[in-house]
Scaffold this motif. Structure first.
Motif, PDB file in Angstrom:
ATOM      1  N   PRO A   1       0.794  -1.236   0.000  1.00  0.00           N
ATOM      2  CA  PRO A   1       0.000   0.000   0.000  1.00  0.00           C
ATOM      3  C   PRO A   1       0.824   1.284   0.000  1.00  0.00           C
ATOM      4  N   VAL A   2       2.118   1.201   0.341  1.00  0.00           N
ATOM      5  CA  VAL A   2       2.933   2.421   0.435  1.00  0.00           C
ATOM      6  C   VAL A   2       4.043   2.477  -0.613  1.00  0.00           C
ATOM      7  N   THR A   3       4.077   1.552  -1.558  1.00  0.00           N
ATOM      8  CA  THR A   3       5.180   1.535  -2.531  1.00  0.00           C
ATOM      9  C   THR A   3       5.326   2.847  -3.304  1.00  0.00           C
ATOM     10  N   PRO A   4       4.263   3.426  -3.874  1.00  0.00           N
ATOM     11  CA  PRO A   4       4.454   4.703  -4.587  1.00  0.00           C
ATOM     12  C   PRO A   4       5.040   5.803  -3.693  1.00  0.00           C
ATOM     13  N   ASP A   5       4.639   5.816  -2.425  1.00  0.00           N
ATOM     14  CA  ASP A   5       5.184   6.808  -1.491  1.00  0.00           C
ATOM     15  C   ASP A   5       6.686   6.599  -1.310  1.00  0.00           C
ATOM     16  N   LEU A   6       7.077   5.344  -1.082  1.00  0.00           N
ATOM     17  CA  LEU A   6       8.488   5.048  -0.850  1.00  0.00           C
ATOM     18  C   LEU A   6       9.334   5.346  -2.078  1.00  0.00           C
ATOM     19  N   LEU A   7       8.810   5.039  -3.259  1.00  0.00           N
ATOM     20  CA  LEU A   7       9.562   5.305  -4.490  1.00  0.00           C
ATOM     21  C   LEU A   7       9.743   6.803  -4.708  1.00  0.00           C
ATOM     22  N   GLN A   8       8.673   7.568  -4.512  1.00  0.00           N
ATOM     23  CA  GLN A   8       8.766   9.023  -4.687  1.00  0.00           C
ATOM     24  C   GLN A   8       9.747   9.617  -3.678  1.00  0.00           C
ATOM     25  N   GLU A   9       9.701   9.140  -2.465  1.00  0.00           N
ATOM     26  CA  GLU A   9      10.586   9.652  -1.425  1.00  0.00           C
ATOM     27  C   GLU A   9      12.040   9.247  -1.672  1.00  0.00           C
ATOM     28  N   ALA A  10      12.244   8.157  -2.407  1.00  0.00           N
ATOM     29  CA  ALA A  10      13.602   7.711  -2.737  1.00  0.00           C
ATOM     30  C   ALA A  10      14.137   8.379  -3.998  1.00  0.00           C
ATOM     31  N   GLY A  11      13.346   9.269  -4.611  1.00  0.00           N
ATOM     32  CA  GLY A  11      13.823  10.034  -5.754  1.00  0.00           C
ATOM     33  C   GLY A  11      13.466   9.476  -7.110  1.00  0.00           C
ATOM     34  N   TYR A  12      12.581   8.473  -7.156  1.00  0.00           N
ATOM     35  CA  TYR A  12      12.209   7.901  -8.449  1.00  0.00           C
ATOM     36  C   TYR A  12      11.251   8.823  -9.193  1.00  0.00           C
ATOM     37  N   SER A  13      11.428   8.868 -10.515  1.00  0.00           N
ATOM     38  CA  SER A  13      10.598   9.702 -11.378  1.00  0.00           C
ATOM     39  C   SER A  13       9.342   8.966 -11.839  1.00  0.00           C
ATOM     40  N   TYR A  14       9.457   7.653 -12.034  1.00  0.00           N
ATOM     41  CA  TYR A  14       8.306   6.888 -12.536  1.00  0.00           C
ATOM     42  C   TYR A  14       8.388   5.438 -12.083  1.00  0.00           C
ATOM     43  N   HIS A  15       7.242   4.767 -12.148  1.00  0.00           N
ATOM     44  CA  HIS A  15       7.211   3.319 -11.948  1.00  0.00           C
ATOM     45  C   HIS A  15       6.409   2.686 -13.081  1.00  0.00           C
ATOM     46  N   LEU A  16       6.572   1.369 -13.230  1.00  0.00           N
ATOM     47  CA  LEU A  16       5.965   0.623 -14.338  1.00  0.00           C
ATOM     48  C   LEU A  16       4.963  -0.427 -13.858  1.00  0.00           C
ATOM     49  N   ASP A  17       4.613  -0.426 -12.584  1.00  0.00           N
ATOM     50  CA  ASP A  17       3.884  -1.556 -12.015  1.00  0.00           C
ATOM     51  C   ASP A  17       2.408  -1.636 -12.408  1.00  0.00           C
ATOM     52  N   TRP A  18       1.809  -0.528 -12.812  1.00  0.00           N
ATOM     53  CA  TRP A  18       0.359  -0.526 -13.029  1.00  0.00           C
ATOM     54  C   TRP A  18       0.055  -0.540 -14.534  1.00  0.00           C
ATOM     55  N   CYS A  19      -0.811  -1.456 -14.949  1.00  0.00           N
ATOM     56  CA  CYS A  19      -1.153  -1.608 -16.374  1.00  0.00           C
ATOM     57  C   CYS A  19      -2.553  -1.068 -16.656  1.00  0.00           C
ATOM     58  N   CYS A  20      -2.918   0.033 -15.993  1.00  0.00           N
ATOM     59  CA  CYS A  20      -4.304   0.515 -16.016  1.00  0.00           C
ATOM     60  C   CYS A  20      -4.589   1.507 -17.141  1.00  0.00           C
ATOM     61  N   ASP A  21      -3.605   1.801 -18.018  1.00  0.00           N
ATOM     62  CA  ASP A  21      -3.834   2.854 -19.000  1.00  0.00           C
ATOM     63  C   ASP A  21      -2.922   2.662 -20.197  1.00  0.00           C
ATOM     64  N   ASP A  22      -3.220   3.378 -21.281  1.00  0.00           N
ATOM     65  CA  ASP A  22      -2.362   3.424 -22.468  1.00  0.00           C
ATOM     66  C   ASP A  22      -1.603   4.736 -22.571  1.00  0.00           C
ATOM     67  N   GLN A  23      -1.736   5.588 -21.555  1.00  0.00           N
ATOM     68  CA  GLN A  23      -0.985   6.830 -21.477  1.00  0.00           C
ATOM     69  C   GLN A  23      -0.382   6.948 -20.080  1.00  0.00           C
ATOM     70  N   PRO A  24       0.705   7.709 -19.936  1.00  0.00           N
ATOM     71  CA  PRO A  24       1.217   7.978 -18.584  1.00  0.00           C
ATOM     72  C   PRO A  24       0.197   8.767 -17.773  1.00  0.00           C
ATOM     73  N   ILE A  25       0.127   8.466 -16.478  1.00  0.00           N
ATOM     74  CA  ILE A  25      -0.748   9.208 -15.566  1.00  0.00           C
ATOM     75  C   ILE A  25       0.018   9.483 -14.271  1.00  0.00           C
ATOM     76  N   TRP A  26      -0.444  10.496 -13.550  1.00  0.00           N
ATOM     77  CA  TRP A  26       0.172  10.842 -12.269  1.00  0.00           C
ATOM     78  C   TRP A  26      -0.456  10.040 -11.137  1.00  0.00           C
ATOM     79  N   PHE A  27       0.389   9.562 -10.247  1.00  0.00           N
ATOM     80  CA  PHE A  27      -0.049   8.919  -9.009  1.00  0.00           C
ATOM     81  C   PHE A  27       0.182   9.881  -7.847  1.00  0.00           C
TER      82      PHE A  27
END
Length: 297
Positions: free
Chosen positions: A161-187
């Motif tokens: 439940p906290v992975t996007p938070d941890l990635l953003q806090e660690a300085g990551y620009s994007y993740h690839l884990d969600w296949c919910c769209d055909d365009q980039p979206i903001w989390f």
């Protein structure tokens, strides 16, 4: 009301503002090559056939073929077609087969963090343990590549439940884990936001071949059909097509031959139409961040 993740609001793709990729291209295409390492005799791992008790030699050796043979055959293919690659990397491979990573580094390919090993799944960890996994993975790549990775794909595409938070806090620009769209979206995250780049679950050799048992010609045709249809749809709005590959699957000679046919088709049609942009996810994320605020849902 049903529980929700709270990361994004509903947005119909037909109701969004239009934009183009660099060079006025309309369909961004990237290849995500999963380079993975597994513990012997324990932990998780994809299976060619039902395994017996550990050590599961059959399935371990099948996966290891990808690092010893399959990846080198794929590298030759990518070189011949002059294709850029996103290497989705388990960091345990820096110790196991560093020469493979060096070969992709020499080409200028993008290194995307893919955890330590696919023998573990980060959603099984506590928040502190998951933060430590992300920090260790990031540090290992930074030490070896000279700069931190910008993108993340979780082992087994698992998130807590906290992975996007941890990635953003660690300085990551994007993740690839969600296949919910055909365009980039903001989390949304607890300290800001992180971009979600579309990653393939259908045009992905593990679900297609290892789970649904698609043949080599069928998987290649899936890639071609997905590309052709999305290229046509991109007249209305710019889209992203990710192709997810694993060397122990498509590095097998009989599959490699058909993969070559599919990738050659993508290159030729992109050049003929002028609409296809063969790129890497980091370049997609960089372009999205350059667009006017509010354009991306």
């Amino acid at each position: 009301m049903l529980p929700t993740h709270g990361r994004y609001a509903y947005s119909a793709i037909t109701e969004r503002a239009d934009y183009s990729w660099p060079g006025e291209h309309r369909l961004a295409v990237y290849i995500g090559l999963n380079l993975e390492h597994f513990a012997f005799g324990q932990g998780l791992g994809a299976a060619l056939a039902p395994g017996g008790p550990q050590p599961d030699v059959l399935n371990y050796a099948w996966r290891d073929y990808g690092n010893r043979v399959g990846v080198w055959r794929l590298l030759t293919l990518f070189e011949s077609l002059k294709l850029p690659i996103a290497l989705l990397l388990n960091t345990e491979l820096y110790d196991y087969c560093p020469q493979v990573i060096a070969a992709f580094r020499q080409r200028g390919d993008e290194i995307v963090a893919h955890g330590r090993t696919n023998s573990e799944r980060q959603s099984d960890l506590s928040e502190a343990e998951e933060a430590a996994l992300i920090a260790e993975t990031t540090q290992t790549i930074t030490q070896n590549e000279g700069s931190p990775p910008r993108g993340w794909l979780g082992p087994w595409i698992a998130q807590s439940p906290v992975t996007p938070d941890l990635l953003q806090e660690a300085g990551y620009s994007y993740h690839l884990d969600w296949c919910c769209d055909d365009q980039p979206i903001w989390f949304k995250t607890r300290a800001g936001r992180i971009l979600s780049i579309p990653y393939a679950q259908e045009i992905n050799d593990i679900p297609a071949i290892a789970v649904r048992r698609a043949s080599a010609p069928e998987f290649a045709q899936m890639i071609i059909d997905q590309f052709d249809e999305m290229l046509a749809q991109s007249d209305r709005q710019s889209l992203v097509l990710g192709i997810a590959l694993h060397p122990y699957l498509v590095g097998q000679p009989f599959r490699l031959r058909h993969l070559r046919r599919a990738l050659t088709h993508i290159i030729e049609r992109s050049e003929q139409t002028g609409k296809g942009w063969i790129t890497k996810p980091g370049a997609i994320a960089q372009h999205i961040r350059s667009l006017p605020e509010g354009l991306i849902p």
